[in-house]
Design a protein around this motif. Structure first.
Motif, mmCIF file in Angstrom:
data_model
loop_
_atom_site.group_PDB
_atom_site.id
_atom_site.type_symbol
_atom_site.label_atom_id
_atom_site.label_comp_id
_atom_site.label_asym_id
_atom_site.label_seq_id
_atom_site.Cartn_x
_atom_site.Cartn_y
_atom_site.Cartn_z
ATOM 1 N N THR A 203 -72.389 -54.437 29.562
ATOM 2 C CA THR A 203 -72.167 -52.935 29.265
ATOM 3 C C THR A 203 -70.678 -52.597 29.508
ATOM 4 O O THR A 203 -69.065 -52.705 29.090
ATOM 5 C CB THR A 203 -72.715 -52.410 28.575
ATOM 6 O OG1 THR A 203 -73.776 -53.231 28.120
ATOM 7 C CG2 THR A 203 -72.204 -51.058 27.893
ATOM 8 N N CYS A 206 -67.526 -55.440 29.851
ATOM 9 C CA CYS A 206 -67.567 -55.276 28.094
ATOM 10 C C CYS A 206 -66.909 -54.376 27.882
ATOM 11 O O CYS A 206 -66.695 -54.015 26.880
ATOM 12 C CB CYS A 206 -68.443 -56.154 27.503
ATOM 13 S SG CYS A 206 -68.827 -57.623 27.720
ATOM 14 N N SER A 212 -68.043 -57.994 22.884
ATOM 15 C CA SER A 212 -67.144 -59.049 22.689
ATOM 16 C C SER A 212 -67.992 -59.782 24.193
ATOM 17 O O SER A 212 -67.398 -61.021 24.528
ATOM 18 C CB SER A 212 -66.296 -58.248 24.396
ATOM 19 O OG SER A 212 -66.721 -57.445 25.196
ATOM 20 N N ALA A 213 -69.022 -59.753 24.305
ATOM 21 C CA ALA A 213 -70.579 -60.637 25.212
ATOM 22 C C ALA A 213 -70.316 -62.173 24.740
ATOM 23 O O ALA A 213 -70.256 -61.691 23.062
ATOM 24 C CB ALA A 213 -71.472 -60.088 25.379
ATOM 25 N N GLN A 217 -73.300 -64.865 28.791
ATOM 26 C CA GLN A 217 -73.856 -63.789 29.402
ATOM 27 C C GLN A 217 -74.736 -63.185 28.549
ATOM 28 O O GLN A 217 -75.539 -62.928 28.972
ATOM 29 C CB GLN A 217 -72.296 -63.386 28.826
ATOM 30 C CG GLN A 217 -70.962 -63.322 29.885
ATOM 31 C CD GLN A 217 -70.265 -62.169 28.716
ATOM 32 O OE1 GLN A 217 -69.974 -62.427 27.880
ATOM 33 N NE2 GLN A 217 -69.156 -62.042 30.146
ATOM 34 N N SER A 265 -76.322 -57.258 20.917
ATOM 35 C CA SER A 265 -74.442 -57.201 20.459
ATOM 36 C C SER A 265 -74.017 -56.823 20.087
ATOM 37 O O SER A 265 -72.596 -56.798 20.062
ATOM 38 C CB SER A 265 -74.480 -58.438 21.748
ATOM 39 O OG SER A 265 -74.481 -59.677 20.740
#
Length: 327
Positions: A203, A206, A212-213, A217, A265
């Motif tokens: 977290t 990012c 955006s992961a 990841q 995510s």
């Protein structure tokens, strides 16, 4: 029963709501402007997944006084603030204190409470699977939970006796809230961090937003926890909840956990569960990380490739303090 919830964040507030639903005489300890809002408007919770809002009216206090007695006290505070309330917890007139939340010093905290108390009491530790955030401007808490909620609970290294278990079950009777009794809450709380910290690392890497992961990841989070569980077992620490390690290994449960990471995510639910907490509770996460690293250091020869690589991708705690401390 007469119950005190010491703490009025999302977790404590949802707990107070459940206890009210179960018909208890509930008091909440809150302070400042938030206490004033709760007294004026009641305890408003917006349940995100359930698409509903609830309103309860527990009694409000801002300090523990000797003229009040409770059947049980739930202390619901972040790890970086819980030490400050140990003496009030020792002073409270109650036979039972339940400390709810992340805790890497349960033995030390239990000892302080029991040594300083004027009233004989037992201490339990617990973790409630809820998350969310406070909308101070509108006086409402936004809560993320599955079902009616649950709590993992137990003694430091022991399963409470049947009498105490029945007492606790009766407090939540009729609410649908589930108690899951654990035989060693110290081990449970350590294992919980083995699962949470990789999410925390990514977290922050990012910039506070897991959207955006990428897939690599997200997979690395699961593999990092798998490594951490192996490291803990190498030190004789029992993995709890039982068989939880299977969610981080190849197979059906591992695939399910990978899907959970994907949802976490990509959705607002995931943001409330993980990212919002990392952004708002960075002080607690820093303290927990440093405490967990002391355990990692005891097994310095154990391979932690994914764990270490994931942690290297996040900014330093100094930079995190600068970024989130200004907000």
């Amino acid at each position: 029963m007469k119950v005190l919830v010491y703490g009025s964040g999302v977790i404590g507030s949802y707990l107070a709501h459940v206890l009210c639903t179960a018909g208890n005489d509930v008091t909440m300890l809150a302070r400042g402007e938030w206490k004033e809002q709760l007294e004026k408007n009641g305890l408003r919770i917006r349940h995100h997944l359930q698409h509903k809002e609830t309103l309860d009216y527990p009694a409000m206090i801002e300090a523990i006084t000797d003229d009040q007695a409770y059947d049980v006290v739930f202390a619901v505070m972040p790890y970086n603030r819980i030490s400050a309330i140990l003496e009030p917890l020792a002073a409270v007139r109650s036979p039972l204190v339940v400390m709810v939340g992340n805790n890497m010093s349960p033995a030390e905290m239990q000892q302080i409470i029991l040594e300083k108390t004027a009233y004989p009491k037992e201490v339990l530790f617990a973790f409630q699977a809820t998350a969310g955030k406070r909308d101070q401007e509108n006086g409402v808490l936004i809560c993320e939970r599955l079902g009616t909620g649950n709590m993992d609970i137990g003694g430091l290294h022991v399963l409470p006796d049947e009498t105490l278990q029945k007492k606790m079950e009766s407090i939540f009777g009729g609410s649908g809230y589930k108690l899951r009794w654990q035989p060693d809450m110290k081990a449970y709380l350590i294992c919980h961090l083995a699962a949470v910290l990789p999410i925390c690392y990514l977290t922050y890497a990012c910039n506070g937003d897991l959207r955006s992961a990428n897939g690599k990841q997200r997979k690395q989070m699961r593999l990092a926890t798998k490594e951490a569980y192996g490291m803990l077992e190498s030190q004789g620490i029992t993995i709890l909840p039982a068989e939880d390690e299977k969610y981080y290994e190849p197979g059906v449960k591992g695939t399910l956990m990978q899907f959970v990471y994907f949802v976490m995510s990509k959705t607002e639910m995931g943001d409330l569960i993980a990212c919002a907490h990392c952004r708002n509770a960075w002080e607690e996460m820093e303290m927990l990380d440093k405490a967990f690293e002391q355990i990692v250091a005891k097994a310095s020869d154990y391979p932690m490739h994914n764990w270490n690589e994931l942690k290297r991708t996040m900014p330093s705690w100094e930079k995190i303090r600068e970024q989130y401390g200004r907000k």
